[in-house]
Design a protein around this motif. Sequence first.
Motif, PDB file in Angstrom:
ATOM      1  N   ALA A   1      37.315 -32.042  48.126  1.00  0.00           N
ATOM      2  CA  ALA A   1      35.727 -32.520  47.023  1.00  0.00           C
ATOM      3  C   ALA A   1      35.313 -33.085  48.441  1.00  0.00           C
TER       4      ALA A   1
ATOM      5  N   ALA B   1      32.005 -34.454  49.621  1.00  0.00           N
ATOM      6  CA  ALA B   1      31.492 -36.585  49.302  1.00  0.00           C
ATOM      7  C   ALA B   1      30.381 -35.786  49.293  1.00  0.00           C
ATOM      8  N   ASP B   2      28.768 -36.837  49.151  1.00  0.00           N
ATOM      9  CA  ASP B   2      27.973 -36.425  49.328  1.00  0.00           C
ATOM     10  C   ASP B   2      27.246 -36.484  50.807  1.00  0.00           C
TER      11      ASP B   2
ATOM     12  N   ARG C   1      39.967 -36.541  48.703  1.00  0.00           N
ATOM     13  CA  ARG C   1      38.775 -37.447  47.569  1.00  0.00           C
ATOM     14  C   ARG C   1      39.243 -37.186  46.042  1.00  0.00           C
TER      15      ARG C   1
ATOM     16  N   GLU D   1      39.313 -38.512  42.683  1.00  0.00           N
ATOM     17  CA  GLU D   1      38.105 -38.545  42.534  1.00  0.00           C
ATOM     18  C   GLU D   1      37.275 -37.474  42.433  1.00  0.00           C
ATOM     19  N   ARG D   2      36.718 -37.060  42.983  1.00  0.00           N
ATOM     20  CA  ARG D   2      35.693 -36.316  43.141  1.00  0.00           C
ATOM     21  C   ARG D   2      36.088 -34.785  42.680  1.00  0.00           C
TER      22      ARG D   2
ATOM     23  N   ALA E   1      36.200 -35.408  39.262  1.00  0.00           N
ATOM     24  CA  ALA E   1      35.044 -35.612  37.965  1.00  0.00           C
ATOM     25  C   ALA E   1      34.266 -33.683  38.237  1.00  0.00           C
ATOM     26  N   LEU E   2      34.973 -33.311  39.446  1.00  0.00           N
ATOM     27  CA  LEU E   2      34.303 -31.639  39.365  1.00  0.00           C
ATOM     28  C   LEU E   2      35.176 -31.360  38.292  1.00  0.00           C
TER      29      LEU E   2
ATOM     30  N   GLN F   1      29.037 -28.474  43.286  1.00  0.00           N
ATOM     31  CA  GLN F   1      29.000 -29.367  44.274  1.00  0.00           C
ATOM     32  C   GLN F   1      30.603 -29.444  44.631  1.00  0.00           C
TER      33      GLN F   1
ATOM     34  N   LYS G   1      29.171 -26.399  48.376  1.00  0.00           N
ATOM     35  CA  LYS G   1      28.217 -26.836  48.350  1.00  0.00           C
ATOM     36  C   LYS G   1      28.162 -26.787  49.808  1.00  0.00           C
TER      37      LYS G   1
END
Length: 169
Positions: free
Chosen positions: A66, A68-69, A100, A102-103, A106-107, A129, A133
């Motif tokens: 996933a 990152a920002d 990632r 953790e991402r 979260a998704l 996201q 994205k």
Amino acid sequence: QDARVIVTTTTHILPVTAPLPPGMRVVGVPLPNGKLGPVEHPERLRRECDFLFLESDGSRGLPVKAPADHEPALLPETELVIAVQGMTAFGKPISAVCHRPERVCALLGKKPEDVLRPADGAALLLSSQGQQKGVEHRRYAVVLNQADGDAEKGYALEIAACLPEDVSC
């Protein structure tokens, strides 16, 4: 006549050591770590080729991720975004197969120890996201790779069945 293809990056990639097909070349700035970094104006390469491929969001060698920002690093001129997902990730814990994690968790609303399922892969591919994205007005396609075994082929078929008709797979 063969198409002229250039592959480069907006981040960093490993150099290609295998022979390339005629008309294809990989372009990048050599980095101290042995990788290739982005050229200063990749959009200028478009004049030198028929197809320009820019790797813009790596996964550190893992089959699923996933962003990152700050990812993906798409150029404004990008016309087509191709998401790549490896079928070897499915049936294994998210923490073991995802960049990632953790991402990803979260998704998907999951925990790192949860097993990644094909429905999760489809959700990541369809999320604004996740792999979509930055796609916005651009065309979007999906490559489901690492599908050499029967189980992996089955995962790919499950994921493809979840994708809308306007997403090339």
